[in-house]
Design an enzyme around this catalytic site. Structure first.
Site, PDB file in Angstrom:
ATOM      1  N   TRP A  55      20.891 -34.928 -34.944  1.00  0.00           N
ATOM      2  CA  TRP A  55      19.618 -34.650 -34.272  1.00  0.00           C
ATOM      3  C   TRP A  55      18.585 -34.038 -35.214  1.00  0.00           C
ATOM      4  CZ3 TRP A  55      18.208 -36.137 -29.466  1.00  0.00           C
ATOM      5  CH2 TRP A  55      19.199 -36.487 -28.557  1.00  0.00           C
ATOM      6  N   TYR A  98      25.412 -33.540 -36.923  1.00  0.00           N
ATOM      7  CA  TYR A  98      25.271 -33.830 -35.511  1.00  0.00           C
ATOM      8  C   TYR A  98      24.170 -34.811 -35.183  1.00  0.00           C
ATOM      9  CZ  TYR A  98      26.596 -33.169 -30.738  1.00  0.00           C
ATOM     10  OH  TYR A  98      27.070 -33.399 -29.480  1.00  0.00           O
TER      11      TYR A  98
END
Length: 747
Positions: free
Chosen positions: A114, A112
């Site tokens: 992050w 993802y």
């Protein structure tokens, strides 16, 4: 690196820069970064999180999977902890077995993005580069944040949505200079602009809102919560899921009262003639008037008419939060906001038109010369299969099943192995009990992770990964004007290794070690990627220090700022729509899209329409009378740092906001523990009663780690136990997290 001496150095993160004090090989304290005018409080929990007992200490393999490839025990099985070499051997053998038996189209590469603000140790780039080196993987399209918008907006404006957001929209400086009325659908939430992809160093958005107030700008927050915009903004309460109806009502007033800019529509748009009969009720007998919208939105016709007149007679900027497209039919408020702005005729004017995602992250609204960031090359993926990112549970549960996406009829691939690095889907996916059932389908799940997150607890092979504070990197965001050397601050915790070391070990065992590393260690890669950044800086006339200089200085502020940098695409289009057309089929803003209409999707027809969600206040029942919204948390980024936050006295379960009348009807007071539930599941939460939320709506932030399988109620309060796992429509297939009904009762 001296592990014992007390040192203070600066590093960067997705929530900004901060000073880190280390001593004895541990992080002992964090302090604000002096140049930041509004530093977030998030780093205060970092020492406890980095050294938390929930760190994955060593390679771990689920005992039942190792013995018999058992899948049923994911989430409640125990683990053996072999040495690194043995664990890498087992994982490499399993990867090799799956690709040779089922093909690389049976491998899903989840990430993802992050995990770190560091550009080399970027988990998403690392895992995708590795999987491409061994023959490819099934990839995903879009993000949970903006997947629906990334599908619809290219049809409307002809631009990639991220380009539209980051490179086309006006800066806050331009807004302050020109905007008279700021209409914020979904608000511009102060907590959200504390974070940004790659980091945001100077948190300036709150300061800009102070300046907006000083100019006399009217600032209207339209949504279910007063707190969705900074203090001092006017609040127009509106039921969630009804924004498109309100926009249609505003448009109806413009047309009914002769306030529509038809000259703009004729020159710069296509499809008004197809949309207008729907708006005025000529084709369905239902004019989309303020009276029509009032029972849907909860907004009085008088307020709608007053707002429409103000928007038509002042320089108006409509902003739309990312949250509005994270609901069933999320394409519609985005498309309708563009239509409404076109009717006002201000698109392409400084401080006018429409903008998306202001306040969603900190970098939107800043203005400077772009020089890009640093990106680890991922190579080419030979596997053609790509799924919308929010459809992962559908994919795992329905191999081979057909589905529609953005005009294409596709088949879900048959996934046998999932490799996840840099993410926690058991935080951000919807209907987590359903996801758990889907998670039992693949033969093998491998995860690189620093902490025993709910996702790691459901994996078969878990490799302990370092945090950004245990390795060297460069911090650089295309949305920021700072450049950071992120030094290794402490030794790796336990037996943790960085993702690059993990994938290098696997690549060697699979015969592609040289392809993956190209003969470089992390320091050599950082130097190589940084040299490219220096070259781009020189080409743009920007002084970028050498890597040695940056290491010595720790951080620099680049001279990227401009005085009201022009936004060329829409400015050029307004000046010369024939010579500088948009990239849509018509070359214009598409109020009606022939292409979308040709798809034949009843849940996303050829122009913006009001389509009531399956679950929203208008469909409330006695069993589920309350609409649940699940905003981002203010004390962390997604679910990061949750292990330590959960230890803070009173911090868990998560707090749920209820309107005073809803609380009184249920005998609930602030501080009470409550059960929040529907047919999909139940969670425990702590109530806070307020008048600053629309009656019939409750708000429970995301981020709490969900517990293990088989629990009757999630004790920590993760709202995604309750949310619906359905696509926004056949066009966008984004997440519908904000379309959910629940009930709340006192425990």
């Amino acid at each position: 690196m001296d592990d014992t001496a007390r040192q203070t150095r600066v590093t960067s993160s997705h929530w900004g820069a901060f000073e880190v004090v280390t001593e004895g090989g541990r992080i002992v304290e964090t302090r604000p970064f002096a140049p930041d005018p509004a530093p977030p409080a998030i780093p205060a929990i970092l020492p406890a999180a980095v050294h938390h007992a929930s760190r994955v200490a060593r390679p771990s393999i689920r005992r039942a999977w190792l013995a018999s490839r058992d899948r049923s025990g994911r989430g409640d099985g125990d683990y053996v902890t072999p040495p690194w070499d043995e664990a890498l051997d087992i994982a490499a053998q399993e990867l090799d077995r799956v690709r040779k038996t089922h093909g690389n189209g049976a491998i899903y590469g989840g990430s993802y993005g992050w995990a770190s603000a560091g550009r080399f140790h970027h988990a998403q780039g690392q895992v995708h580069r590795f999987l491409n080196c061994i023959g490819g993987y099934v990839a995903s399209f879009g993000s949970y944040s903006t997947g629906c918008a990334q599908s619809i907006m290219p049809h409307v404006f002809g631009e990639n949505f991220l380009t539209l957001t980051y490179e086309v929209q006006d800066s806050y400086a331009t807004i302050a200079a020109h905007t008279e009325t700021l209409v914020m659908f979904g608000g511009i939430n102060p907590k959200n602009f504390m974070v940004s992809m790659g980091g945001i160093t100077e948190h300036q958005t709150a300061g800009w809102f102070d300046r907006f107030a000083q100019t006399g700008m009217t600032r209207i927050n339209i949504g279910p919560q007063r707190s969705d915009a900074p203090d001092g903004c006017d609040w127009l309460p509106c039921r969630p899921g009804s924004d498109t109806a309100l926009m249609l009502a505003l448009a109806h007033v413009l047309e009914e009262e002769g306030l529509t800019d038809h000259a703009f529509l004729d020159r710069y748009t296509t499809g008004w003639d197809r949309f207008r009969p729907y708006l005025m009720g000529e084709d369905d007998g239902s004019p989309k008037s303020p009276e029509w919208a009032a029972p849907l939105t909860g907004v009085s016709p008088k307020k709608v008419r007053s707002l429409a007149r103000r928007m038509a007679t002042t320089r108006t900027l409509i902003t739309v939060a990312w949250s509005l497209q994270r609901q069933e039919h999320g394409e519609q408020p985005y498309w309708m906001s563009a239509t409404l702005a076109a009717m006002l005729g201000q698109i392409g004017l400084p401080g006018g038109g429409v903008g998306y995602g202001y306040g969603a992250i900190g970098g939107i609204g800043k203005d400077f010369k772009p020089i890009g960031g640093m990106t680890l090359p991922q190579g080419q993926n030979p596997v053609p299969d790509v799924i919308p990112v929010a459809r992962v549970a559908d994919m795992l549960l329905n191999p081979g099943a057909p589905y529609d996406f953005n005009g294409e009829r596709r088949l879900y691939p048959d996934i046998r192995l999932v490799y996840w690095a840099g993410g926690n889907p058991f935080h951000h996916h919807q209907d987590l009990n359903r996801l758990h059932q889907a998670w039992l389908r693949p033969e093998t799940i491998i995860v690189n992770e620093p902490w025993w997150t709910p996702t790691a607890q459901r994996a078969d092979i878990v490799f302990p990964a370092t945090t950004p504070y245990e390795r060297e990197d460069i911090g650089r965001s295309p949305l920021d004007d700072y450049l950071f050397h992120m030094p290794q601050l402490i030794p790796p915790v336990g037996e943790a290794r960085d993702d690059y070391a993990i994938f290098s070990g696997l690549a060697d065992r699979l015969g592609v070690g040289q392809t993956f590393t190209e003969g470089r260690d992390p320091a050599a890669w950082i130097a190589h990627l940084y040299a490219g950044l220096m070259d781009r800086g020189r080409a743009a006339g920007i002084d970028v220090p050498t890597l040695d200089e940056l290491r010595a200085r720790n951080w620099v502020k680049l001279e990227l700022a401009t005085d009201e940098q022009p936004k060329p695409i829409l400015r050029r289009f307004r000046a010369d729509p024939t010579g500088a057309p948009l990239k849509t089929p018509s070359g214009k803003i598409e109020i009606f899209s022939e292409r979308i209409d040709s798809f034949g999707y009843p849940d996303c027809p050829g122009h913006p329409v009001w389509l009531p969600p399956t679950e929203w206040p208008g469909a409330a029942t006695q069993a589920t009378p309350l609409h649940l919204v699940s905003p981002q948390p203010g004390d962390k980024l997604h679910s990061q740092l949750e292990a330590a936050l959960a230890d803070v006295d009173g911090a868990r379960p998560e707090t749920i906001l209820l309107h005073e009348q809803d609380a009184n009807q249920r005998g609930i007071a602030s501080g009470d523990l409550v059960r929040v539930f529907n047919a999909r599941g139940a969670v425990r939460a702590r109530a806070r009663v307020t008048g600053d939320i629309v009656q019939g709506v409750v708000a429970l932030p995301t981020g709490a780690w969900v517990g293990g399988p088989g629990q009757n109620m999630d004790a920590n309060g993760n709202p995604n136990v309750l949310t619906r796992d359905v696509g926004t429509s056949r066009l966008g297939q984004g997440t519908s997290a904000h379309s959910a009904l629940v009930e709340v009762e006192r425990l």
